[in-house]
Design a protein around this motif. Structure first.
Motif, PDB file in Angstrom:
ATOM      1  N   GLU A 134       3.494   7.582 -20.753  1.00 47.13           N
ATOM      2  CA  GLU A 134       5.022   8.518 -20.286  1.00 47.13           C
ATOM      3  C   GLU A 134       4.537  10.081 -20.222  1.00 47.13           C
ATOM      4  OE1 GLU A 134       8.574   9.434 -18.880  1.00 47.13           O
ATOM      5  OE2 GLU A 134       7.540   7.526 -19.114  1.00 47.13           O
ATOM      6  N   HIS A 135       3.687  10.502 -20.946  1.00 51.41           N
ATOM      7  CA  HIS A 135       3.268  12.003 -20.902  1.00 51.41           C
ATOM      8  C   HIS A 135       2.060  12.269 -20.580  1.00 51.41           C
ATOM      9  CE1 HIS A 135       6.147  11.479 -24.650  1.00 51.41           C
ATOM     10  NE2 HIS A 135       6.645  12.664 -23.847  1.00 51.41           N
ATOM     11  N   ASP A 136       1.292  11.286 -19.683  1.00 56.19           N
ATOM     12  CA  ASP A 136       0.109  11.535 -19.067  1.00 56.19           C
ATOM     13  C   ASP A 136       0.351  12.337 -17.533  1.00 56.19           C
ATOM     14  OD1 ASP A 136      -2.427  11.613 -17.960  1.00 56.19           O
ATOM     15  OD2 ASP A 136      -2.854   9.783 -18.510  1.00 56.19           O
ATOM     16  N   PRO A 137       0.292  13.536 -17.730  1.00 55.82           N
ATOM     17  CA  PRO A 137       0.275  14.229 -16.399  1.00 55.82           C
ATOM     18  C   PRO A 137      -0.427  13.930 -15.113  1.00 55.82           C
ATOM     19  CG  PRO A 137      -1.006  15.679 -17.838  1.00 55.82           C
ATOM     20  CD  PRO A 137      -0.683  14.408 -18.637  1.00 55.82           C
ATOM     21  N   ASN A 138      -1.497  13.234 -15.580  1.00 60.61           N
ATOM     22  CA  ASN A 138      -2.505  12.744 -14.276  1.00 60.61           C
ATOM     23  C   ASN A 138      -1.985  11.583 -13.535  1.00 60.61           C
ATOM     24  OD1 ASN A 138      -4.360  14.821 -14.770  1.00 60.61           O
ATOM     25  ND2 ASN A 138      -5.171  13.834 -16.444  1.00 60.61           N
ATOM     26  N   LEU A 139      -0.963  10.972 -14.096  1.00 56.20           N
ATOM     27  CA  LEU A 139      -0.353   9.660 -13.235  1.00 56.20           C
ATOM     28  C   LEU A 139       0.786   9.924 -12.479  1.00 56.20           C
ATOM     29  CD1 LEU A 139      -0.242   7.310 -16.546  1.00 56.20           C
ATOM     30  CD2 LEU A 139      -2.084   7.358 -14.882  1.00 56.20           C
ATOM     31  N   LEU A 140       0.875   9.234 -11.409  1.00 55.86           N
ATOM     32  CA  LEU A 140       1.750   9.030 -10.408  1.00 55.86           C
ATOM     33  C   LEU A 140       2.990   8.071 -10.922  1.00 55.86           C
ATOM     34  CD1 LEU A 140      -0.211   8.409  -6.839  1.00 55.86           C
ATOM     35  CD2 LEU A 140       0.601  10.609  -8.122  1.00 55.86           C
ATOM     36  N   GLU A 141       3.999   8.418 -10.302  1.00 55.40           N
ATOM     37  CA  GLU A 141       5.194   7.587 -11.008  1.00 55.40           C
ATOM     38  C   GLU A 141       4.890   5.942 -10.862  1.00 55.40           C
ATOM     39  OE1 GLU A 141       8.306   7.020 -13.338  1.00 55.40           O
ATOM     40  OE2 GLU A 141       7.332   9.028 -12.784  1.00 55.40           O
ATOM     41  N   THR A 142       4.303   5.541  -9.812  1.00 59.61           N
ATOM     42  CA  THR A 142       4.290   3.978  -9.414  1.00 59.61           C
ATOM     43  C   THR A 142       2.849   3.637 -10.476  1.00 59.61           C
ATOM     44  OG1 THR A 142       4.750   4.380  -7.037  1.00 59.61           O
ATOM     45  CG2 THR A 142       3.430   2.467  -7.947  1.00 59.61           C
ATOM     46  N   GLN A 143       1.924   4.622 -10.776  1.00 62.80           N
ATOM     47  CA  GLN A 143       0.955   4.125 -11.680  1.00 62.80           C
ATOM     48  C   GLN A 143       1.522   4.153 -13.216  1.00 62.80           C
ATOM     49  OE1 GLN A 143      -1.497   7.472 -10.755  1.00 62.80           O
ATOM     50  NE2 GLN A 143      -3.109   5.955 -10.146  1.00 62.80           N
ATOM     51  N   ARG A 144       2.565   5.075 -13.483  1.00 65.93           N
ATOM     52  CA  ARG A 144       3.068   5.062 -14.677  1.00 65.93           C
ATOM     53  C   ARG A 144       3.802   3.543 -14.815  1.00 65.93           C
ATOM     54  NH1 ARG A 144       3.627   9.994 -16.624  1.00 65.93           N
ATOM     55  NH2 ARG A 144       3.824  10.790 -14.695  1.00 65.93           N
ATOM     56  N   LEU A 145       4.642   3.322 -13.839  1.00 63.06           N
ATOM     57  CA  LEU A 145       5.439   2.075 -14.104  1.00 63.06           C
ATOM     58  C   LEU A 145       4.827   0.869 -14.203  1.00 63.06           C
ATOM     59  CD1 LEU A 145       8.497   0.724 -13.592  1.00 63.06           C
ATOM     60  CD2 LEU A 145       7.929   0.639 -11.283  1.00 63.06           C
ATOM     61  N   HIS A 146       3.328   0.627 -13.441  1.00 67.22           N
ATOM     62  CA  HIS A 146       2.660  -0.404 -13.575  1.00 67.22           C
ATOM     63  C   HIS A 146       1.953  -0.386 -14.831  1.00 67.22           C
ATOM     64  CE1 HIS A 146       3.450  -1.955  -9.722  1.00 67.22           C
ATOM     65  NE2 HIS A 146       2.880  -1.166  -9.177  1.00 67.22           N
ATOM     66  N   LEU A 147       1.468   0.677 -15.393  1.00 63.91           N
ATOM     67  CA  LEU A 147       0.905   0.818 -16.601  1.00 63.91           C
ATOM     68  C   LEU A 147       1.884   0.269 -17.853  1.00 63.91           C
ATOM     69  CD1 LEU A 147      -1.451   3.898 -16.332  1.00 63.91           C
ATOM     70  CD2 LEU A 147      -2.267   1.534 -16.580  1.00 63.91           C
ATOM     71  N   THR A 148       2.955   0.895 -17.751  1.00 59.10           N
ATOM     72  CA  THR A 148       4.026   0.642 -18.784  1.00 59.10           C
ATOM     73  C   THR A 148       4.559  -1.032 -18.896  1.00 59.10           C
ATOM     74  OG1 THR A 148       5.082   2.534 -18.616  1.00 59.10           O
ATOM     75  CG2 THR A 148       6.321   1.066 -19.504  1.00 59.10           C
ATOM     76  N   LYS A 149       4.511  -1.648 -17.777  1.00 63.43           N
ATOM     77  CA  LYS A 149       4.863  -2.943 -17.555  1.00 63.43           C
ATOM     78  C   LYS A 149       3.485  -3.758 -18.217  1.00 63.43           C
ATOM     79  CE  LYS A 149       8.563  -3.591 -14.535  1.00 63.43           C
ATOM     80  NZ  LYS A 149       9.286  -4.330 -13.455  1.00 63.43           N
ATOM     81  N   ALA A 150       2.202  -3.409 -17.695  1.00 70.06           N
ATOM     82  CA  ALA A 150       1.287  -3.988 -18.218  1.00 70.06           C
ATOM     83  C   ALA A 150       0.857  -4.073 -19.648  1.00 70.06           C
ATOM     84  CB  ALA A 150       0.084  -3.541 -17.407  1.00 70.06           C
ATOM     85  N   ARG A 151       1.379  -3.041 -20.429  1.00 67.26           N
ATOM     86  CA  ARG A 151       1.140  -2.697 -21.758  1.00 67.26           C
ATOM     87  C   ARG A 151       2.083  -3.904 -22.487  1.00 67.26           C
ATOM     88  NH1 ARG A 151      -0.053  -3.486 -25.777  1.00 67.26           N
ATOM     89  NH2 ARG A 151      -0.640  -1.974 -27.490  1.00 67.26           N
ATOM     90  N   VAL A 152       3.196  -4.012 -22.128  1.00 65.08           N
ATOM     91  CA  VAL A 152       4.142  -4.926 -22.624  1.00 65.08           C
ATOM     92  C   VAL A 152       4.157  -6.334 -22.064  1.00 65.08           C
ATOM     93  CG1 VAL A 152       5.792  -3.063 -23.332  1.00 65.08           C
ATOM     94  CG2 VAL A 152       6.276  -4.031 -21.262  1.00 65.08           C
ATOM     95  N   GLY A 153       3.060  -6.689 -21.194  1.00 66.84           N
ATOM     96  CA  GLY A 153       2.835  -8.033 -20.983  1.00 66.84           C
ATOM     97  C   GLY A 153       3.864  -8.331 -19.476  1.00 66.84           C
ATOM     98  N   GLN A 154       3.890  -7.570 -18.718  1.00 70.95           N
ATOM     99  CA  GLN A 154       4.779  -7.636 -17.515  1.00 70.95           C
ATOM    100  C   GLN A 154       4.037  -7.244 -16.283  1.00 70.95           C
ATOM    101  OE1 GLN A 154       8.660  -5.949 -18.572  1.00 70.95           O
ATOM    102  NE2 GLN A 154       9.047  -7.513 -20.045  1.00 70.95           N
ATOM    103  N   GLY A 155       4.853  -7.330 -15.173  1.00 68.33           N
ATOM    104  CA  GLY A 155       4.589  -6.682 -14.057  1.00 68.33           C
ATOM    105  C   GLY A 155       3.448  -7.099 -13.048  1.00 68.33           C
ATOM    106  N   LEU A 156       2.599  -6.128 -12.389  1.00 65.03           N
ATOM    107  CA  LEU A 156       1.604  -6.399 -11.530  1.00 65.03           C
ATOM    108  C   LEU A 156       0.396  -7.098 -12.241  1.00 65.03           C
ATOM    109  CD1 LEU A 156       0.655  -6.341  -8.564  1.00 65.03           C
ATOM    110  CD2 LEU A 156      -0.146  -3.984  -9.029  1.00 65.03           C
ATOM    111  N   TYR A 157       0.206  -6.551 -13.405  1.00 64.07           N
ATOM    112  CA  TYR A 157      -0.945  -7.031 -14.141  1.00 64.07           C
ATOM    113  C   TYR A 157      -0.791  -8.456 -14.444  1.00 64.07           C
ATOM    114  CZ  TYR A 157      -3.844  -8.340 -18.236  1.00 64.07           C
ATOM    115  OH  TYR A 157      -4.627  -8.873 -19.227  1.00 64.07           O
TER     116      TYR A 157
END
Length: 313
Positions: A177-200
């Motif tokens: 959430e606080h990584d300034p280098n991430l685009l919003e779409t990247q942030r969304l996919h990484l968040t979902k990947a961390r909890v085992g959901q989404g594109l990953y």
């Protein structure tokens, strides 16, 4: 609950196996397309009829609303003229016992298709090439369910109770959430990947269709586990489907804690501190012959085996 009809064309195998729908935002020439825009109106619990090769062979339940997502790499050359960004919707598809050919039932169902943005041609029953996702009426939806002999299962939107997130998970999510280098779409996919959901998870499911150890096929019961752990991976590796394996929860617990690992040829190895009684009670045969891993997975497995060797007794 609403009913939808999707014309998969060449992407059906990828979308059904991966448990998703994907469309670009607009046509290749930038023109508005209502059947792509329909992706934004799909809601959790809606029913989707999957049409391809002249038949409805799957019925799906929407499990998450549309989010922005890149065109799946698994499409390959299909849709080369499509934009690289679009809408992604999670759908849990199940095969029907007997696929239905709509062209054989035109007299009954033909009048119920919409005049505009119809998914099939009313005169022939053939799919409309320019239509991806179409809204259909409740009346047509229930008739199709009856013809397919499908009973809708109860859908539970939320669990009665869920355990609180682990501290490490919360810390990782806050880092995203606080990584300034991430685009919003990247942030969304990484968040979902961390909890085992989404594109990953979708990318893993396109490579691994069952739990290698137990053989369980129901994707709702399987965990898309990172081979190279989240914290040891960069953002590209965190979303790489080759850095994943589908496992039953009890097997994932062993794999995640480095109490077991795999050789590239599929052989299982278990930590000497693990009691054989655990494996026996869980029905895990340590001598079972498993399929070998893909070459792209072997580098991630090498990292996992190194951590396995360093596991303290």
């Amino acid at each position: 609950m609403s009913f939808w009809w999707v014309n998969h064309k060449q992407t059906r195998d990828h979308e059904v196996r991966g448990g998703y729908l994907w469309s670009p935002y607009r046509n290749a020439n930038g023109a508005f397309n209502q059947t792509y825009e329909n992706m934004r109106h799909v809601q959790v619990g809606d029913t989707v009829f999957s049409y391809g090769s002249g038949h409805i062979a799957y019925v799906g339940a929407v499990t998450s609303a549309a989010v922005p997502g890149p065109k799946p790499e698994e499409f390959g050359n299909v849709g080369d003229n499509w934009p690289d960004d679009g809408w992604l919707v999670d759908v849990y598809f199940k095969p029907v016992a007997q696929p239905l050919r709509p062209a054989d039932h035109l007299q009954q169902i033909g009048p119920l298709f919409p005049d505009k943005h119809s998914p099939i041609q009313k005169a022939t029953g053939h799919g409309n090439q320019g239509c991806y996702l179409a809204a259909i009426s409740d009346a047509l939806g229930h008739i199709l369910l009856a013809l397919l002999k499908v009973d809708l299962e109860p859908r539970f939107q939320h669990r009665v109770s869920e355990p609180p997130p682990a501290p490490k998970l919360l810390e990782d999510l806050q880092g995203i959430e606080h990584d300034p280098n991430l685009l919003e779409t990247q942030r969304l996919h990484l968040t979902k990947a961390r909890v085992g959901q989404g594109l990953y998870r979708k990318r893993v499911m396109l490579l691994e269709s069952t739990c290698r150890v137990t053989g369980v096929e129901d994707s709702r019961l399987l965990i898309a586990s990172h081979i190279k752990p989240w914290r040891a991976s960069n953002n590209i590796e965190r979303l790489d489907g080759h850095n994943g394996i589908l496992l039953s929860p009890h097997v994932d617990a062993l794999f995640d804690d480095h109490l077991m690992t795999f050789e590239d040829n599929g052989c299982m190895r278990f930590h000497q501190s693990l009691s054989p009684e655990v494996l026996e009670r869980w029905g895990v045969d340590p001598q079972k012959k498993l399929a070998p891993f893909r070459p792209e997975q072997t580098l991630f497995l090498e990292h996992h085996r190194a951590a396995f060797k360093q596991k303290i007794l």
